[in-house]
Write a protein that holds these residues in place. Structure first.
Motif, PDB file in Angstrom:
ATOM      1  N   MET A 130       0.933  -1.336  -0.127  1.00 43.56           N
ATOM      2  CA  MET A 130      -0.074   0.081   0.066  1.00 43.56           C
ATOM      3  C   MET A 130       1.058   1.296  -0.016  1.00 43.56           C
ATOM      4  O   MET A 130       0.595   2.229  -0.689  1.00 43.56           O
ATOM      5  N   PRO A 131       1.850   1.546   0.930  1.00 43.10           N
ATOM      6  CA  PRO A 131       2.802   2.708   0.855  1.00 43.10           C
ATOM      7  C   PRO A 131       3.424   2.881  -0.745  1.00 43.10           C
ATOM      8  O   PRO A 131       3.468   3.954  -1.012  1.00 43.10           O
ATOM      9  N   GLY A 132       4.128   1.782  -1.115  1.00 43.26           N
ATOM     10  CA  GLY A 132       4.590   1.936  -2.340  1.00 43.26           C
ATOM     11  C   GLY A 132       3.561   2.324  -3.294  1.00 43.26           C
ATOM     12  O   GLY A 132       4.124   3.190  -4.387  1.00 43.26           O
ATOM     13  N   PHE A 133       2.363   1.439  -3.455  1.00 51.89           N
ATOM     14  CA  PHE A 133       1.545   1.860  -4.648  1.00 51.89           C
ATOM     15  C   PHE A 133       1.037   3.572  -4.419  1.00 51.89           C
ATOM     16  O   PHE A 133       0.776   4.141  -5.399  1.00 51.89           O
ATOM     17  N   THR A 134       0.882   3.797  -3.161  1.00 51.94           N
ATOM     18  CA  THR A 134       0.148   5.048  -2.672  1.00 51.94           C
ATOM     19  C   THR A 134       1.294   5.974  -3.176  1.00 51.94           C
ATOM     20  O   THR A 134       0.947   7.117  -4.042  1.00 51.94           O
ATOM     21  N   ALA A 135       2.615   5.934  -3.198  1.00 53.13           N
ATOM     22  CA  ALA A 135       3.536   6.910  -3.875  1.00 53.13           C
ATOM     23  C   ALA A 135       3.565   6.923  -5.379  1.00 53.13           C
ATOM     24  O   ALA A 135       3.510   7.809  -5.908  1.00 53.13           O
ATOM     25  N   SER A 189       9.978   8.287   0.615  1.00 51.51           N
ATOM     26  CA  SER A 189      11.161   7.524   0.130  1.00 51.51           C
ATOM     27  C   SER A 189      10.810   7.134  -1.216  1.00 51.51           C
ATOM     28  O   SER A 189      11.954   7.205  -2.240  1.00 51.51           O
ATOM     29  N   VAL A 190       9.571   6.369  -1.583  1.00 43.37           N
ATOM     30  CA  VAL A 190       9.505   5.864  -2.903  1.00 43.37           C
ATOM     31  C   VAL A 190       8.887   6.814  -3.719  1.00 43.37           C
ATOM     32  O   VAL A 190       9.470   6.917  -4.780  1.00 43.37           O
ATOM     33  N   VAL A 191       8.340   7.934  -3.339  1.00 47.72           N
ATOM     34  CA  VAL A 191       8.087   8.964  -4.260  1.00 47.72           C
ATOM     35  C   VAL A 191       9.295   9.419  -4.840  1.00 47.72           C
ATOM     36  O   VAL A 191       9.516   9.880  -5.904  1.00 47.72           O
ATOM     37  N   GLY A 192      10.280   9.952  -4.038  1.00 47.86           N
ATOM     38  CA  GLY A 192      11.429  10.733  -4.430  1.00 47.86           C
ATOM     39  C   GLY A 192      12.222   9.785  -5.305  1.00 47.86           C
ATOM     40  O   GLY A 192      12.782  10.311  -6.315  1.00 47.86           O
ATOM     41  N   GLN A 193      12.475   8.513  -5.302  1.00 49.10           N
ATOM     42  CA  GLN A 193      13.292   7.757  -6.160  1.00 49.10           C
ATOM     43  C   GLN A 193      12.434   7.444  -7.534  1.00 49.10           C
ATOM     44  O   GLN A 193      13.171   7.441  -8.475  1.00 49.10           O
ATOM     45  N   ILE A 194      11.159   7.394  -7.639  1.00 47.95           N
ATOM     46  CA  ILE A 194      10.293   7.262  -8.548  1.00 47.95           C
ATOM     47  C   ILE A 194      10.545   8.699  -9.662  1.00 47.95           C
ATOM     48  O   ILE A 194      10.781   8.577 -10.832  1.00 47.95           O
TER      49      ILE A 194
END
Length: 344
Positions: free
Chosen positions: A130-135, A162-167
């Motif tokens: 869920m957190p990764g998909f949210t990002a 952290s996932v948002v920034g990397q994507i």
């Protein structure tokens, strides 16, 4: 290891301000027996997430609150202990929503089988959950960063940020993270590869953020609100996009805690004159895009382009204190409770 009872953590009282340990109650109940068509799950990992604070409140929201005396809700990874369901066998590992307890019954609705050989099963609650998909959804569908644009993200060391920034970097954008404390900032910069990181605890935070964003901000992924938003708002460029994922700075606020002048007219004027796109979202509204996310994220992790960190606390009894710490920013990475040993 087979447990003798179903340990459960219940909501004992609705918090007035920050949650306290007394707002939770731990009890032991008999382990339930599965009926025909049901399975008995033993929880391995419990995810702790900021949205749970809203479920503790009776205030109107996008989801119903947890009732007083009910098990606290939450996403889990679990093992099938007993099965009377044709689609599941003993030993299967599944993503479920079993809540804050050691055992739960399910009829199979909403479960997703996990392959422990493909990735650590805990990642189904974090970078591949869920957190990764949210990002991914908030940034890709609402933020839509373009190569060369500046993307700023609050709570940049957290499970979503952290996932948002990397994507954003994978998409070719310049990424500016906002995090709390030197250790978190160093990890975001050195391990995740953000172009710049600013400590929101710094006395000159707003000035440092402006220096880190000399060309303004084109996409701001909002997880925090409060003084972080105050510093970001003047830097938003014309046509900036703002996915609003969370507002953790105000989750513990009591009525009357937030004082000051009415800034709504100024916000609306900026939305009009700068053509800002501010869009709140709940990740479930983009459920039809999950398969795309799983494909991309799995490839990025395998290639080392997407990294993650887990903050694992042992023992269900420690969940209330860990959750209180989450709302205060004490966790470092995706916060999980290891409820039972996945190897036993």
């Amino acid at each position: 290891m087979t447990m003798a009872a179903n340990t459960r953590i219940l909501l004992a009282a609705r918090p007035d301000g920050p949650p306290r340990p007394s707002d939770f109650r731990i009890e032991d109940a008999p382990i339930p027996e599965p009926a025909e068509g049901q399975i008995l799950l033993r929880v391995l990992y419990l995810s702790l997430d900021p949205y749970m604070r809203g479920r503790m409140s009776a205030a109107e929201s996008y989801a119903a609150p947890v009732e007083i005396g009910a098990v606290m809700e939450g996403g889990t990874v679990a093992r099938v202990e007993q099965s009377r369901h044709p689609g599941y066998a003993e030993g299967d590992i599944v993503l479920s929503h079993s809540g804050w307890q050691t055992y739960a019954l399910s009829d199979g609705t909403g479960l997703r089988k996990l392959d422990p050989a493909a990735a650590p099963v805990s990642t189904a609650l974090g970078v591949l959950g869920m957190p990764g998909f949210t990002a991914w959804a908030g940034l890709s569908i609402i933020g839509q960063p373009k190569p060369g644009e500046t993307v700023a993200v609050a709570a940049a060391s957290g499970a979503v940020g952290s996932v948002v920034g990397q994507i954003a970097r994978i998409r070719g954008a310049r990424t500016v993270g906002i995090a709390g404390g030197p250790e978190k900032c160093a990890w975001v910069r050195n391990e995740l590869g953000f172009d710049a990181v600013v400590d929101h605890r710094a006395s000159d935070f707003a000035g440092q953020l402006a220096t880190a964003c000399p060309d303004g901000i084109d996409v701001y992924f909002e997880n925090v609100g409060g003084k972080v938003w105050d510093a970001v708002f003047p830097l938003l460029n014309n046509h900036a996009r703002v996915p609003v994922c969370g507002l953790i700075a105000s989750y513990n606020a009591r009525p009357g805690d937030i004082e000051g002048p009415d800034r709504l007219p100024g916000l609306f004027r900026a939305i009009l004159t700068r053509s800002l796109h501010i869009r709140g979202f709940i990740q479930t509204e983009f459920a039809d895009r999950r398969a795309e996310f799983y494909r991309e994220a799995a490839d990025w992790i395998a290639s080392g382009r997407l990294r993650y960190r887990e903050d694992i606390v042992d023992g269900l009894a420690n969940a209330p204190q860990a959750f209180i710490g989450l709302l205060e920013g004490r966790n470092f990475g995706k916060l999980l409770i290891r409820v039972s040993d996945e190897n036993n």
